[in-house]
Write a protein that holds these residues in place. Structure first.
Motif, short mmCIF file in Angstrom:
data_model
loop_
_atom_site.label_atom_id
_atom_site.label_comp_id
_atom_site.label_asym_id
_atom_site.label_seq_id
_atom_site.Cartn_x
_atom_site.Cartn_y
_atom_site.Cartn_z
N ILE A 16 3.03 8.73 5.34
CA ILE A 16 1.88 7.93 4.91
C ILE A 16 1.67 6.76 5.87
O ILE A 16 0.54 6.43 6.25
CB ILE A 16 2.10 7.44 3.46
CG1 ILE A 16 2.11 8.62 2.49
CG2 ILE A 16 1.03 6.43 3.06
CD1 ILE A 16 2.51 8.25 1.07
N ASP A 40 0.06 7.91 9.03
CA ASP A 40 -1.38 8.14 8.90
C ASP A 40 -2.20 6.87 9.11
O ASP A 40 -3.40 6.93 9.40
CB ASP A 40 -1.71 8.72 7.52
CG ASP A 40 -1.46 10.22 7.46
OD1 ASP A 40 -1.45 10.87 8.52
OD2 ASP A 40 -1.29 10.74 6.34
N GLN A 99 -5.68 10.86 -3.60
CA GLN A 99 -6.60 11.87 -3.09
C GLN A 99 -5.88 12.87 -2.18
O GLN A 99 -6.15 14.07 -2.21
CB GLN A 99 -7.74 11.21 -2.33
CG GLN A 99 -8.72 10.45 -3.21
CD GLN A 99 -9.73 9.65 -2.40
OE1 GLN A 99 -9.43 9.17 -1.31
NE2 GLN A 99 -10.94 9.52 -2.94
N THR A 100 -4.95 12.35 -1.37
CA THR A 100 -4.20 13.21 -0.47
C THR A 100 -3.37 14.23 -1.23
O THR A 100 -3.39 15.43 -0.94
CB THR A 100 -3.29 12.37 0.44
OG1 THR A 100 -4.08 11.45 1.20
CG2 THR A 100 -2.50 13.25 1.39
#
Length: 301
Positions: A72, A75, A211-212
């Motif tokens: 995460i 990203d 959402q991921t």
């Protein structure tokens, strides 16, 4: 023409080469323990379940758990810095492994190696995806995966050779210290690629964590792929961890003999196979994208 295609290939090759070298150090520091399990067992008076916890669950529990938040972070953050920091942590913890005075010291140090190595692959593969378009990505990732073979090819013989000269503690020092230098090289010389560059995309979405995960859970093909790769990893790592003790105990082989043989067979042939299969997959998937999962299936079989 995409930005990746217009970018000088030398810079792409350099980043891929450095990331592959980092991945090799990842597996040198991870696998040097494997070749030293028997002398460690004898020296610290351990049982096989101790060795299993050292080479398996103790490492994997930290590696897999920390891998998600690090991914995460990758990203959203500077991936080059994450790779450099992670390399520095796992290299330092490998050195500390050589200072362990008892089993629990060694277990904590190996958990520290897992903590560092969790930050290696997620940002590295993300960078490669930005540097190489889909038509070249399997080959690029095959080259990156060559780091596994190179790490085993170097780590097994290195661990066996240094052990026979200076003992198992020195092997951890020799395996870990060079990674600290490489971490500085990554930080100072690798340029962070622009996100979406290989596909000429500028509209990079920033979905929330919820959402991921919702998207991931809605993709059955990904979930099946994840389950299959998990089973492959369980099988491959169990084989790798226990082949050395089996050969030493059953055939009275020396550490040096086993480390050289397994380094050449697993590391040499395995590393070459990663590149060749990646190239074959790229070629076949141009005709039919189903060759991507089929390649994994054939390899696993």
């Amino acid at each position: 023409m995409t930005e990746a295609a217009s970018q000088p290939t030398q810079s792409r090759y350099y980043v891929l080469a450095i990331l592959t070298l980092v991945y090799a150090f990842n597996h040198i520091d991870r696998q040097v323990l494997v070749i030293l399990l028997e002398p460690i067992r004898t020296d610290l008076k351990l049982e096989d379940w101790h060795l299993g916890l050292l080479s398996g669950l103790g490492f994997a529990a930290v590696y897999s758990t920390v891998g998600i938040p690090v991914a995460i972070w990758a990203d959203r953050g500077v991936r080059r810095d994450i790779v450099a920091l992670s390399l520095g942590i796992w290299s330092f913890m490998t050195v500390l492994s050589g200072l362990a005075q008892n089993y629990w010291h060694l277990l904590l140090a190996r958990m520290g190696v897992g903590l560092g190595e969790a930050g290696g692959t997620p940002p590295a593969t993300s960078m490669i995806a930005d540097l190489y378009p889909p038509s070249q990505r399997a080959t690029a990732l095959g080259v990156y995966t060559l780091g596994i073979g190179l790490g085993i090819l170097a780590g097994f013989p290195l661990g066996g050779y240094v052990y026979e000269l200076y003992g198992w503690r020195a092997a951890f020092f020799v395996a870990g210290a060079p990674g600290l230098v490489l971490a500085l090289i990554v930080w100072l010389t690798v340029k962070e690629p622009k996100r979406g560059m290989s596909e000429a995309r500028s509209d990079i979405a920033r979905p929330t964590i919820r959402q991921t995960f919702a998207f991931i859970l809605s993709q059955p093909s990904f979930l099946w792929l994840l389950a299959g790769c998990m089973l492959i990893c369980v099988s491959a790592n169990a084989f790798l961890a226990w082949t050395s003790p089996l050969l030493i105990r059953t055939y009275d082989a020396s550490i040096g003999e086993v480390s050289l043989m397994l380094g050449l067979l697993v590391g040499g042939l395995g590393g070459a196979g990663a590149v060749v299969i990646g190239m074959i997959c790229d070629r076949l998937s141009k005709k039919d994208l189903r060759w991507r999962p089929w390649t994994i299936m054939i390899g696993a079989i």
